[in-house]
Each structure stands twice: as C-alpha cells, then as structure tokens.
Write a protein that holds these residues in place. Structure first.
Motif, PDB file in Angstrom:
ATOM      1  N   VAL A 199       5.319  15.750  51.790  1.00  0.00           N
ATOM      2  CA  VAL A 199       6.330  15.019  51.017  1.00  0.00           C
ATOM      3  C   VAL A 199       6.671  13.700  51.719  1.00  0.00           C
ATOM      4  O   VAL A 199       6.699  12.633  51.093  1.00  0.00           O
ATOM      5  CB  VAL A 199       7.609  15.884  50.827  1.00  0.00           C
ATOM      6  N   GLU A 200       6.882  13.768  53.025  1.00  0.00           N
ATOM      7  CA  GLU A 200       7.237  12.552  53.770  1.00  0.00           C
ATOM      8  C   GLU A 200       6.117  11.512  53.707  1.00  0.00           C
ATOM      9  O   GLU A 200       6.368  10.318  53.571  1.00  0.00           O
ATOM     10  CB  GLU A 200       7.577  12.903  55.224  1.00  0.00           C
ATOM     11  N   ARG A 201       4.872  11.997  53.758  1.00  0.00           N
ATOM     12  CA  ARG A 201       3.725  11.088  53.701  1.00  0.00           C
ATOM     13  C   ARG A 201       3.704  10.341  52.359  1.00  0.00           C
ATOM     14  O   ARG A 201       3.516   9.130  52.303  1.00  0.00           O
ATOM     15  CB  ARG A 201       2.432  11.893  53.877  1.00  0.00           C
ATOM     16  N   LEU A 202       3.951  11.070  51.270  1.00  0.00           N
ATOM     17  CA  LEU A 202       3.918  10.441  49.943  1.00  0.00           C
ATOM     18  C   LEU A 202       5.046   9.423  49.780  1.00  0.00           C
ATOM     19  O   LEU A 202       4.855   8.354  49.199  1.00  0.00           O
ATOM     20  CB  LEU A 202       4.015  11.516  48.847  1.00  0.00           C
ATOM     21  N   ILE A 203       6.228   9.759  50.293  1.00  0.00           N
ATOM     22  CA  ILE A 203       7.352   8.824  50.175  1.00  0.00           C
ATOM     23  C   ILE A 203       7.054   7.539  50.953  1.00  0.00           C
ATOM     24  O   ILE A 203       7.258   6.427  50.452  1.00  0.00           O
ATOM     25  CB  ILE A 203       8.662   9.471  50.669  1.00  0.00           C
ATOM     26  N   ARG A 204       6.520   7.718  52.159  1.00  0.00           N
ATOM     27  CA  ARG A 204       6.162   6.528  52.963  1.00  0.00           C
ATOM     28  C   ARG A 204       5.153   5.671  52.216  1.00  0.00           C
ATOM     29  O   ARG A 204       5.247   4.457  52.176  1.00  0.00           O
ATOM     30  CB  ARG A 204       5.568   6.959  54.315  1.00  0.00           C
TER      31      ARG A 204
END
Ligand code: ADQ
Length: 490
Positions: free
Chosen positions: A330-335
């Motif tokens: 999830v964090e990767r996609l938001i970044r």
C-alpha cells in the motif's frame, strides 16, 4: 454453578467491549469501545441479568492485586474477563483465527500459511470460553456467541449444558464448499458451529454456502433449505444483515456540518473529495482502489488538482505475516501515485494511518463527494452504512464493491467490481459527475433502508430468532420453510 443472580443472557466475543489502558505508571483506565458489535450489544448490558464474556486485551504490565481490581471493575459493568496468556494470544488469535480462518473464510486460500499453526490452542481457548459460559448461565439461559474466533464454542457448550439456547453469529463471509473443504479441521469446525440452535449470517449467499458445506459433510443433513440436522438436533439458519447506530452518526454529522469540521476537509475550495475508511486489511481492496484512482488521473488529466483521495486506515494485526507485506505494498503505491502526479500545491493521496474519533469520522463522511468502499471480500462493511447515516443532506455518492455483503442491501449505490480497474476508474469519474438530483434520489433510498434497519433492531431480531429456533431444535420435523430473516422479525 450458576447462582440466583446469574445471567439469563450471556454474550461471548473474542474482545470485551472496553479498551483497557495501562499507563507507564501502572494506572488502569477503561474506555467503552464504540462502533460495530459493541454499539449493538451494549444496550443489552443495561439488564442486570446479562453478562459479556471476552478478552480484555493485553494487561501484562499489571501485578496480581491490580489485576484483581481490574477484574472487579469489569464485573461491576457486567463484563466477565477471560485473560489470555501471551502464547494463547499468539497461537489462538494470531496464528489460527487471523492466520488461518480469516483468509479461508474470505476465500483467499493463497494467503494460508504453508504451515498452519495454532489449532490446539484455538481448541483450548474455545474450551475455556465454553467452560466460563457454562459456569455462569442460569438453566435455560440464552447464549449468543460471536464470530470466527469462537466457532467451536457452540458445540462444546452443547455437550456441557444441553439446556441452553445457543446462538452464533458470523461477522465474516461463509465461503463456498470448495474453499471450506481446504480446511484440515473442517469437520471439527462444522461440528462446533452445529452445536448452536441458530446460526446468523449477513446474507442469503452465506447461508446457501453453509447449507452446501453441511450437505457435503457426512455428519449432517440439510432440511428444507433452512436448517441442518446433526446428532438428532436441528440448527436453524438466519439472514441478519447487521446495521449501524444511524441516529448517532446523523447527530454527529449534523453537529460537524454546523461547526468547522466539514469545511476543514474541503480545502482548497472546490476540490472534490474521494474517501476510503478501512482497517488496514488485505480484504478491503486498498491496493486496487489506489490503482483505479491512478487510472482515473491518467484518463482524466482535467481532474488533476481538482480531486483528492483521503484514505484513512487503522493499523491492524501487524503481527500476522500476511499483513506486513500488504502494508508495504500500500505504501509503495501511494508513493508512486504522489510521486507521479503531485505538484507544489496539490497532493493526490492524503494518507491518514491511525484511528479517527467518531466525531471526526462523521465530519469526514459529511464532507465526502464519493466514498470508496471497494473490498475484494467483506462480510458486510459497516463503513458504507455509517456514511449513509451521516448524510441527512441527501448528498454524496457511495461507490460499493459487489463483493461486500452490504451490496445485497444497498442496490442504489454505484456497484463496481474491484478487480476491474478500468471499470472502477470509469465509475469514479461518473460518480464525480453525477447530477445533484440523481445523488439525492439514490441517497434518499439508501437512507430509508439504513435508518429502518438499525443495530438495536438487529440484536433484538437475532435474539427473537434464537428463541424460535431453540423451540423447534428438538423436534423431529422442522416447521420452517426458509431461513429466518431479520426483515420478517422486526
Ligand atoms: P471489520 O472488518 O472491522 O468488521 P467494518 O464492518 O467496515 O469492518 O467495520 C469497521 C469499523 O471500524 C467501522 O465501525 C468503522 O467506523 C471503524 N473504522 C474503520 N476505520 C477507522 C478509522 N481509521 N478510525 C476509526 N474507526 C475506523 C467485521 C467484518 C465486516 C462486518 C463487521 C460487522 O469484517 O464485514 O461488517 O465485522 O459484522
């Protein structure tokens, strides 16, 4: 054994409806949990003859005398604490309930660990719950057991106390027979459930799945498409879609509408707000939601700078391995999305990773243009209903996954398939452009349903259904022609 003031109704759930906090100096405070099951069942505790058995949470920092004081305090509130040792939390709760049963019941066999663990402790903790309930309840009392952590309790309790009226409610989906049969302990779990007089589920589809599992198993037979015969007794099935405390959300949202709470989310002026509110769980569809949003910004450059996604996520179960890798994804996609599209005065994804107080949540619901409820699998999803309850202004669009139990009841939402990223992106664009008259029409219909089927009525209907089911459980021929239904009981 039960004394004269012993309870006539015993509720059992993994957690008690309070949060116990132990400060660094050892001071203990109790806060009532709101939301979901707790809100629905707390009114029942006003009756002196009701008890709630459950785990008060981790209180390892307390010495024996402080723990005795805490237990006495809980008992004054009619709460019966069942303390779990650290190894029990790890094996019963994390390894088996959340590590094995949760992915299986949500039909994600690829999330099952290669070496499933925790079954002996799951059995042992379920037995501790059953023993505690058996010791508390008066003869003929009603017992209402909740959720996948306690699936063996009805069967264990039936052998200890055949006099009790035992109900079980499953808050998560019941999967198809082809998935359920993967579970090595499928017969034991099914036998555990069938100790109940009534099993309640959120949707007719889950009831059908459970009936199919029972008819495939040698140990039970299905009668009239509404009940299961096992060991000479009849277990009735019922459809009880859970609701929310609609009045409370409406009250909080109205207050937020008058204060500055809603405006705060609307800055800068004119930006449309997409919102997601979830426990950080791989069933809730957050990665695909982010991909649909990214696709929206790709396909509609005119929306860049004029739309914002606020994603509120409560961290959850981060000690279970499957959750840690999901969090990183999830964090990767938001970044990636923010990196691709952000400008000096606009950030496309606003990420809030903590629980929100109910009044802030209601203010957020009140400010939403489009709420994104896009789980890839969800028993019901109360966020969708809380949002509807928070919109007395009859505005805001609900975008709802067809794989949430709530989709059965909320047909006026914009229904999407979360696996179809293009379709979801198009649906978001249409929802953003929906005329006010259509938004009002849809929201009005949704509100009628959500306010008519509140949480208190849900609890009352289940208990009434339990009495009916218990009355026929011993009969040779059932009198029910179809599953019990919430709607017909209110
Ligand atoms: P959950 O999986 O926890 O429940 P859901 O029904 O959406 O899912 O309930 C979540 C609750 O947590 C809501 O009351 C919501 O307001 C609250 N919440 C979520 N994010 C929050 C945040 N950031 N801050 C504060 N509160 C937040 C399980 C099943 C569901 C089923 C319920 C009830 O998985 O499918 O609907 O039980 O049966």
């Amino acid at each position: 054994m039960a004394g004269p003031s012993a309870p006539r109704l015993v509720l059992a759930a993994n957690r008690l409806p309070v949060t116990v906090r132990v400060s660094t100096v050892g001071k203990v405070t109790l806060a009532e949990s709101v939301g979901g099951v707790a809100t629905g069942l707390l009114p029942l505790l006003k009756d002196r003859q009701v008890r709630w058995v459950g785990w008060p949470g981790v209180v390892d920092g307390l010495g024996p005398s402080e723990r005795t004081r805490l237990d006495a305090d809980l008992r004054r509130r009619r709460l019966e604490p069942l303390h779990l040792a650290p190894h029990e939390v790890e094996e019963y709760y994390e390894d088996y309930a959340n590590g094995v049963l949760w992915p299986l019941l949500h039909s994600f066999p690829d999330r099952l660990p290669l070496e499933p663990a925790g079954w002996p402790t799951y059995q042992a903790v379920n037995a501790r719950f059953a023993q505690r309930i058996a010791a508390l309840a008066v003869p003929g009392a009603r017992v209402w057991v909740h959720d996948y952590q306690l699936m063996l309790v009805p069967g264990l309790l039936r052998t200890m106390r055949p006099d009790l009226r035992i109900g079980f409610f499953l808050h998560v989906p019941f999967p198809g027979a082809d998935i359920f049969r993967l579970l090595p302990q499928r017969d034991e779990v099914l036998r555990g459930l069938l100790g109940a007089d009534l099993i309640g589920l959120h949707t007719p589809g889950y009831v059908r799945n459970l009936l199919a599992v029972a008819s495939a198993a040698d140990l039970a037979s299905v009668e009239d498409g509404s009940a299961i015969r096992h060991s000479g007794r009849l277990t009735s099935l019922g459809v009880f879609p859970m609701g929310v405390d609609a009045e409370r959300f409406e009250r909080l949202a109205t207050r937020a509408g008058r204060g500055g709470g809603v405006k705060a989310f609307r800055r800068p002026h004119g930006v449309k707000i997409l919102v997601g509110v979830d426990r950080l769980d791989y069933t809730k569809g957050i990665p695909r939601r982010l991909l649909a949003y990214e696709r929206l910004l790709d396909l509609h450059p005119e929306l860049r700078g004029h739309v914002r996604l606020v994603q509120v996520a409560v961290p959850s179960r981060d000690r279970v391995p499957a959750y840690r890798s999901f969090h990183a994804e999830v964090e990767r996609l938001i970044r990636r999305i923010n990196g691709r599209f952000a400008t000096t005065d606009w950030v496309p994804v606003h990420w809030i990773e903590r629980p929100m107080e109910a009044d802030a949540l209601a203010a957020l619901y009140r400010a939403v243009d489009v709420l994104l409820v896009t789980p890839i699998r969800d028993g019901m999803n109360l966020v969708a209903k809380e949002f509807i309850a928070s919109r007395p202004d009859e505005d805001g669009v609900l975008l709802l996954s067809e794989f949430a139990g709530a989709a059965d009841e909320l047909a006026e939402a914009v229904i999407i398939n979360p696996y179809d990223i293009d379709g979801a992106a198009t649906a978001i664009a249409q929802a953003l452009a929906m005329p006010r008259a259509e938004r009002r029409l849809r929201m009005r219909a949704l509100r009628e349903r959500v306010t008519a089927r509140g949480i208190t009525a849900w609890a009352e209907a289940f208990l009434e259904g339990l009495d009916r089911a218990a009355a026929i459980a011993g009969e040779a021929r059932p009198r029910l022609a179809s599953p019990l239904e919430f709607e017909r009981l209110v």
